[in-house]
Motif scaffolding. Structure first.
Motif, short mmCIF file in Angstrom:
data_model
loop_
_atom_site.label_atom_id
_atom_site.label_comp_id
_atom_site.label_asym_id
_atom_site.label_seq_id
_atom_site.Cartn_x
_atom_site.Cartn_y
_atom_site.Cartn_z
N LEU A 228 3.63 -7.95 -0.16
CA LEU A 228 2.85 -9.08 1.02
C LEU A 228 2.88 -7.77 2.52
O LEU A 228 3.90 -7.56 2.38
CB LEU A 228 3.05 -10.80 0.44
CG LEU A 228 2.68 -11.15 -0.43
CD1 LEU A 228 3.23 -12.40 0.07
CD2 LEU A 228 1.23 -11.05 -0.73
N PRO A 230 1.28 -6.09 5.39
CA PRO A 230 0.21 -4.88 6.03
C PRO A 230 1.79 -3.83 5.47
O PRO A 230 3.23 -3.93 6.51
CB PRO A 230 1.22 -4.71 7.40
CG PRO A 230 1.01 -5.78 8.66
CD PRO A 230 1.64 -6.92 6.47
N GLY A 232 3.38 -4.16 3.22
CA GLY A 232 4.40 -4.53 1.60
C GLY A 232 5.39 -5.04 2.49
O GLY A 232 6.43 -5.42 2.36
N ALA A 238 2.73 -11.49 6.86
CA ALA A 238 1.62 -11.54 6.64
C ALA A 238 0.95 -12.53 7.78
O ALA A 238 -0.08 -13.26 7.56
CB ALA A 238 1.11 -11.60 5.27
N GLN A 307 0.39 2.53 0.97
CA GLN A 307 -1.14 1.52 -0.44
C GLN A 307 -0.44 1.09 -1.20
O GLN A 307 -1.48 0.64 -2.35
CB GLN A 307 -1.37 3.72 -0.24
CG GLN A 307 -1.17 3.67 -1.16
CD GLN A 307 -0.40 4.68 -0.44
OE1 GLN A 307 0.11 4.82 0.67
NE2 GLN A 307 0.23 6.48 -0.87
N ALA A 309 1.35 -1.73 -1.47
CA ALA A 309 1.45 -2.41 -1.84
C ALA A 309 -0.24 -3.25 -1.58
O ALA A 309 0.16 -3.88 -2.97
CB ALA A 309 1.82 -3.12 -0.67
N GLU A 310 -0.88 -2.87 -1.53
CA GLU A 310 -2.56 -3.27 -2.16
C GLU A 310 -2.60 -2.60 -3.42
O GLU A 310 -3.26 -3.85 -3.92
CB GLU A 310 -2.89 -2.56 -0.70
CG GLU A 310 -4.23 -3.24 -0.33
CD GLU A 310 -5.34 -3.12 -1.83
OE1 GLU A 310 -5.82 -3.22 -2.16
OE2 GLU A 310 -5.71 -1.49 -2.51
N ARG A 311 -2.31 -1.56 -3.69
CA ARG A 311 -2.62 -1.65 -4.88
C ARG A 311 -1.93 -2.65 -6.46
O ARG A 311 -2.80 -2.69 -6.61
CB ARG A 311 -2.18 -0.12 -5.09
CG ARG A 311 -1.99 -0.24 -6.92
CD ARG A 311 -3.44 0.23 -7.56
NE ARG A 311 -3.81 0.88 -8.60
CZ ARG A 311 -4.44 1.07 -10.01
NH1 ARG A 311 -6.02 0.14 -9.16
NH2 ARG A 311 -4.70 1.28 -11.22
N GLY A 313 -1.39 -5.63 -5.45
CA GLY A 313 -1.70 -6.87 -5.34
C GLY A 313 -3.23 -6.80 -6.65
O GLY A 313 -3.87 -7.69 -6.58
N ARG A 314 -4.20 -5.72 -6.08
CA ARG A 314 -5.26 -5.49 -6.54
C ARG A 314 -5.34 -5.29 -7.31
O ARG A 314 -6.11 -5.97 -8.95
CB ARG A 314 -6.05 -4.24 -6.43
CG ARG A 314 -7.37 -3.22 -6.63
CD ARG A 314 -8.33 -2.97 -5.57
NE ARG A 314 -7.49 -1.34 -5.81
CZ ARG A 314 -6.31 -0.73 -5.34
NH1 ARG A 314 -6.31 -1.12 -4.32
NH2 ARG A 314 -6.06 0.82 -5.59
N ARG A 317 -5.03 -8.99 -9.10
CA ARG A 317 -6.13 -9.70 -9.27
C ARG A 317 -7.23 -9.17 -10.43
O ARG A 317 -7.90 -9.65 -10.80
CB ARG A 317 -7.25 -9.11 -7.78
CG ARG A 317 -6.29 -9.91 -7.06
CD ARG A 317 -7.02 -9.77 -5.79
NE ARG A 317 -7.03 -8.66 -5.27
CZ ARG A 317 -6.12 -7.73 -4.19
NH1 ARG A 317 -5.52 -8.21 -3.76
NH2 ARG A 317 -6.35 -7.12 -3.95
N ALA A 383 2.54 -1.11 -9.37
CA ALA A 383 1.58 -0.18 -8.23
C ALA A 383 0.84 1.02 -8.90
O ALA A 383 -0.22 1.70 -8.80
CB ALA A 383 1.62 0.04 -7.22
#
Length: 404
Positions: A228, A230, A232, A238, A307, A309-311, A313-314, A317, A383
């Motif tokens: 979570l 920016p 991670g 956040a 990136q 961190a965002e991976r 989460g993706r 989902r 990730a």
């Protein structure tokens, strides 16, 4: 006196009737066989599973959210630290267990999380015990989320504070407890991401309630750091709460950072107090240098590759959406934890075993580890998972589901 929401107060001084017997006890552990039999009947036997270094399984059971536990830069950092500093820290942090490497990690971890200071512990569990016991006393109210992690629950039990159990993710329940308090101080405690279903705490609303009633907020960010915020930077970042003087977090180094250990990050005066008063800091051997080195290497890698961190989460989902489309009762993840509900603990065990036979390792959560009656398969969204690995995981889980 401690209070649980919705129940009458429990007075610790209630007299206990002593057990009397005409014959002396000859085997003080004879009750263990009955306890073991009860667990077997309930389908709740836990089993140690010793994994090999090269097991042929896709691992969705561990907590390696960013795929760093075997990254060459992380393992090299661990090896270099062991070669330079030795296999162990040799003592408690206040005696010989603090190295220059510990100081480096604390400084960089605090900076990464947007906090004034950090303090490293031998585990996230001991970090939670430290914060809850050293920052409270008999004139403190602790308001704890009903589904908090066991380490937070144990910290509440070990504190001398009165504890109110607030409804899960319910700021109004927290407000009611704070409004009714008679104690001078108050501490609100919540996981940032709950480890069973992956749902997130409403930290901004909890912080607002704390400010309204002059309370501090402590969040266990074990499952938020690295996923979570920016790049991670964690759940507090956040929620726009990083660096606030009335907020602190505990983190683990054993999940997103692929190492072992824990830390408290927050205001400098809080960290300085923990050094003086936290028993799990004062009387515990310091974290081994190899673990410190690995965590520092992973943190630096995450800063260079935000990136990841965002991976994570993706991927979570994607797993959730595809399992839901297959008709499975799956959670809606807010970080990197995905769970699939199962009716009975026996079904959960059989499902996890079937997945393992097909080459997929998944977590299996059953009562009493989960407070409701539902067992679950728990999946870790990493990730570093490829699209082919995601396809494989979804196929195995759906094909082996009970009743299919």
């Amino acid at each position: 006196m401690s209070t649980v929401a919705g129940t009458a107060p429990v007075t610790p001084s209630t007299p206990v009737t002593p057990v009397t017997s005409s014959a002396p006890v000859t085997d003080p552990f004879d009750w263990l066989e009955q306890a073991a039999a009860d667990r077997r009947r309930a389908g709740l036997v836990r089993t140690l599973r010793h994994r090999a270094p090269d097991q042929d399984l896709l691992d969705l059971a561990g907590n390696d959210y960013l795929g760093l536990v075997r990254h060459p830069r992380v393992t090299r950092a661990a090896a270099d630290a062991a070669l330079r500093w030795g296999g162990g820290s040799t003592g408690s942090r206040l005696v010989t267990g603090s190295t220059e490497l510990h100081a480096e990690l604390e400084a960089e971890l605090a900076d990464f999380c947007g906090a004034e200071a950090a303090l490293v512990f031998s585990s996230g569990y001991t970090a939670n015990l430290a914060a809850l016991t050293a920052l409270t006393d008999a004139d403190t109210l602790i308001v704890s989320d009903a589904l908090n992690h066991a380490s937070l629950i144990d910290g509440c039990r070990l504190s001398r504070a009165r504890v109110v159990r607030a409804r899960h993710r319910d700021p109004e329940s927290v407000r009611a407890a704070l409004a009714a308090r008679t104690e001078r101080r108050a501490l609100v405690v919540s996981d940032s991401v709950f480890s069973v279903d992956g749902d997130a705490a409403p930290l901004a609303e909890l912080a607002a309630a704390c400010r309204e009633y002059g309370a501090a907020l402590l969040t266990d960010d074990a499952h938020g750091l690295g996923v979570l915020g920016p790049g991670g930077t964690g759940a507090l970042a956040a929620a726009g709460l990083a660096g606030r003087p009335d907020v602190l977090a505990t983190v683990t180094l054993s999940k997103s950072l692929g190492s072992q250990g824990g830390a408290v990050v927050g205001p400098r005066r809080v960290i300085e107090h923990l050094v003086q008063a936290a028993r799990t800091f004062i009387f515990d051997t310091g974290l081994a240098p190899a673990s410190v080195g690995a965590a520092l290497g992973a943190l630096r890698l995450l800063r260079a590759e935000p990136q990841r961190a965002e991976r994570a989460g993706r991927v979570a989902r994607t797993l959730s959406a595809r399992l839901a489309a297959a008709g499975l009762p799956v959670s809606s993840p807010q970080a990197a934890v995905v769970s699939v509900r199962v009716d009975a603990p026996e079904d959960a065990l059989a499902w996890a075993a079937a997945c393992r036979d097909k080459g997929l390792a998944v977590g299996c959560f059953r009562p009493p580890s989960v407070p409701d009656r539902w067992s679950r398969l728990r999946l870790t969204a990493r990730a570093d998972l490829t699209e082919e690995q995601i396809d494989f995981a979804v196929e195995v889980i759906t094909r082996t589901a009970p009743g299919r």
